[in-house]
Enzyme design. Structure first.
Site, short mmCIF file in Angstrom:
data_model
loop_
_atom_site.label_atom_id
_atom_site.label_comp_id
_atom_site.label_asym_id
_atom_site.label_seq_id
_atom_site.Cartn_x
_atom_site.Cartn_y
_atom_site.Cartn_z
N GLU A 149 -9.62 -1.65 5.83
CA GLU A 149 -8.45 -1.74 6.70
C GLU A 149 -8.84 -1.51 8.15
OE1 GLU A 149 -5.30 1.08 5.96
OE2 GLU A 149 -3.81 -0.26 6.82
N GLN B 190 0.86 -1.18 0.00
CA GLN B 190 0.00 0.00 0.00
C GLN B 190 0.90 1.23 0.00
OE1 GLN B 190 -3.49 0.13 2.71
NE2 GLN B 190 -2.33 1.71 3.72
N SER C 63 0.56 6.83 2.43
CA SER C 63 1.11 7.93 3.22
C SER C 63 2.21 8.65 2.46
CB SER C 63 1.68 7.39 4.52
OG SER C 63 0.67 6.88 5.33
N SER D 285 4.22 -0.47 4.05
CA SER D 285 4.54 -1.79 4.62
C SER D 285 4.84 -2.80 3.52
CB SER D 285 3.38 -2.30 5.47
OG SER D 285 3.17 -1.41 6.55
N ASN E 169 -5.59 6.59 16.00
CA ASN E 169 -6.78 6.45 16.84
C ASN E 169 -7.40 7.80 17.19
OD1 ASN E 169 -6.34 3.77 16.59
ND2 ASN E 169 -6.36 3.31 18.79
N GLU E 170 -6.58 8.85 17.21
CA GLU E 170 -7.14 10.19 17.46
C GLU E 170 -8.08 10.57 16.31
OE1 GLU E 170 -3.96 9.37 17.90
OE2 GLU E 170 -3.98 9.52 20.08
#
Lengths: 267, 371
Positions: B240, B122, B125, B157, B355-356
């Site tokens: 995901e 992927q 980013s 990754s 998570n934010e």
């Protein structure tokens, strides 16, 4: 374990929710047939709504444990006092149901729970162990329902209340607390429905621990976000908050259920 | 669980096959040798048509139901089978190909993916665009018969050893942030591509930077419509964060192993640690019941709820195991160990949108709070 609600269960829940918005009186519950609920999953469906509306009275004791239109009990040590009032009052000691004679009133943190000490009367019959688990299960569902309402009301308040020129619901510190409560409730509820399918000790104890933890988190967050207005009894938020506090330790404390759960997982 | 005879027969078949074919512990998939070992394992799975059981048969799958896929996952992780080196392709790209790809793309790419002939990375980013994915700057410019991609991707990754990449590129610089993006598939060995491995916490090349300098991509490798990349990508993001990458089977297997570890070395008087073990078991059960109860619902913003939950569960589960291991927890270099799992779990609250950001999504899209 797959559990999805049937159409009948959805309709029952909706009917209860609508009716309880108008009245939380015992007659309302009887008119809707809560006392006729048979299966444990239906019991969960009903008690989620009873929790949402913070219905007072010996609902767990009558509908989930004794399965009578209105009766109540003490089940020491987990329910040490007679909860509320009813014509038929029992105490369950070592698996035997006795009549119980109420003595002194005791004040609960939840003003709608009227507790009494008691003395034992005549023995009546044996009570199966599953009855206790049904009580724990119903109490767990009630806690989830209470948590849901606390979250909804807090969300509504965060949308309306302004500080520093902004709706407080736009602050991340507020948003993140509410998101965490939502996640906790969403992931505790499947344990409650799962426990309704097996009704075994392991799953019922896990449900009570998770539901109690999530509801308590909802309660603390509700108070924090409401601020001082939430601390008053002029706003009726305390009805939900204090019932959570009472039910977290009723029908077995977290410590008791953790003991039971560990004993079931690692016999 | 509501399993019928076919599901139970499938469970028996998978269990037997895994028992007969499971390899010993493989080296880390983030080393050159370990990557090839894992690719070989994917091929072995594919020969038994177990690499992507829910896919249609013509693509190398078995047309299995979602319930059977969950059964497969439970058996796979309970058996202690290796992590899936092909997971970015199979669990992230493939659902997007089924939702937005042409029949030609599906027939060309999926069978090769099932057989691990192409292992996908992927490439989303960028240095200035992590959770704020719409801030990407890498661009695609029209050319004869296709596009030229230029820019830099990072934290990709498996990219150090993978064959292909998929990601978003800005194709209309005039358009608003979320518009003007296009979803491209590209060859990591094409001229103009440079891959620079980045060592992770454990020193292995788990992710990489990808530099693209006028890399040619034919029109056939645009996924969805040009300019519609954001919408296409969001269906991948849902996967995901949601179910596909984090099936409950992995957590249930880990929770069972944690209970076993507690029985072996736990001190019954240590109720604080006992409670963490119980929380891990309850969390895995809750997640499993939640997933089985929501199989028939589409994944939307709810995926953020589960992402928050499983990433925290994975981490606390492994932290608890390390606490139980005591001073031995620091021993590294043992593939498939609790420490390995812990290092992987540490990334959970960071990747797939931190998570934010997930808490913002839950608050805004599920609870209706203002941005």
């Amino acid at each position: 374990m797959k559990f999805t609600l049937s159409d009948e269960q959805r309709q029952f829940a909706q009917a209860l929710r609508d009716a309880l918005k108008q009245s939380t009186a015992w007659e309302t519950l009887l008119a809707l047939g809560v006392h006729e609920v048979e299966t444990a999953p239906d019991l969960v469906v009903a008690f989620l709504e009873l929790g949402r509306a913070a219905v007072p009275g010996p609902v767990v004791e009558s509908f989930a444990v004794l399965r009578e239109p209105k009766a109540t009990l003490a089940w020491p040590p987990h329910v040490p006092y007679i909860v509320d009032e009813a014509e038929d009052t029992y105490a369950i000691v070592d698996g035997v149901r006795h009549r119980a004679i109420p003595e002194e009133p005791r004040k609960s943190v939840d003003p709608t729970r009227r507790l009494h000490t008691f003395r034992l009367g005549e023995a009546i019959d044996q009570i199966d162990a599953e009855a206790f688990n049904r009580g724990v299960l119903a109490c767990s569902a009630q806690l989830i329902g209470l948590g849901r309402t606390l979250l909804e009301r807090t969300r509504d308040y965060a949308l309306q209340r302004k500080q520093f020129g902004k709706t407080i619901g736009s602050f991340q510190a507020v948003k993140h607390q509410l998101a965490d409560v939502h996640v906790a409730l969403e992931l505790a509820e499947p344990l409650v429905f799962g426990a309704a399918v097996t009704l075994n000790t392991r799953d019922v104890s896990a449900a009570k621990i998770a539901a109690g933890t999530a509801a308590y988190q909802a309660m603390r967050t509700a108070l924090q976000v409401h601020g001082a207005i939430g601390y008053t009894s002029e706003l009726d938020l305390s009805r939900w908050m204090l019932k959570v506090r009472a039910l977290v330790t009723a029908w077995g404390t977290e410590a008791y259920h953790r003991e039971r759960l560990m004993a079931a997982l690692c016999p | 669980m509501d399993l019928d005879d076919t599901d139970l027969e499938f469970r028996r078949e998978v269990r037997t096959w895994l028992h007969d074919n499971l390899p010993g512990p493989l080296s880390s998939m983030d080393t050159a040798g370990g990557f090839e070992q894992h690719r070989e394992w994917e091929r072995t799975l594919a020969k038994a048509r177990l690499s992507a059981v829910s896919w249609p048969e013509e693509h190398g799958g078995r047309n299995a139901s979602l319930t059977q896929w969950l059964v497969f996952e439970e058996e796979y992780w309970a058996a202690g089978a290796p992590g899936r080196v092909a997971q970015n392709g199979i669990f992230l790209l493939a659902p997007t190909l089924y939702a937005h790809g042409t029949e030609e793309q599906q027939n060309r790419l999926l069978p090769r993916m099932a057989r691990a002939e192409d292992i996908w990375a992927q490439a989303w980013s960028e240095p200035e665009a992590g959770s704020d994915l719409a801030a990407i700057r890498s661009r695609g410019v029209r050319t004869d018969g296709g596009w030229l991609l230029t820019g830099q991707k990072t934290w990709s990754s498996r990219a150090a050893f993978a064959d292909k990449g998929f990601g978003l590129f800005r194709t209309d610089p005039e358009a608003e942030r979320h518009r003007g993006l296009t979803y491209f598939l590209f060859d990591l060995r094409a001229p103009g591509v440079t891959v620079r491995p980045i060592p992770q916490l454990d020193g292995e090349a788990g992710f990489a930077e990808i530099f693209l300098d006028e890399v040619f991509v034919p029109d056939a490798d645009v996924l969805g419509e040009p300019g519609a990349g954001w919408r296409v990508a969001m269906s991948t993001a849902g996967n995901e964060r949601g179910l596909s990458l984090r099936s409950p089977g992995r957590f249930c297997a880990a929770a069972d192993r944690l209970l076993k570890l507690w029985r072996e070395v736990g001190d019954p008087a240590d109720t604080a640690l006992r409670n963490k073990v119980l929380d891990a078991w309850m969390g895995a059960q809750a997640y499993r019941l939640h997933v089985f109860g929501s199989l028939d619902r589409p994944i939307g913003a709810e995926a953020s709820v589960t992402k928050l939950f499983w990433s925290q569960l994975d981490l606390s589960l492994h932290e608890t195991a390390l606490e139980l291991l005591g001073p031995n927890a620091e021993l590294a270099g043992q593939p498939g160990s609790w420490l390995d799992g812990y290092l992987f779990a540490l990334a959970g609250p960071i990747y797939a949108g931190t998570n934010e950001i997930q808490r913002n999504v839950v608050a805004e899209r599920l609870l209706g709070l203002p941005r």
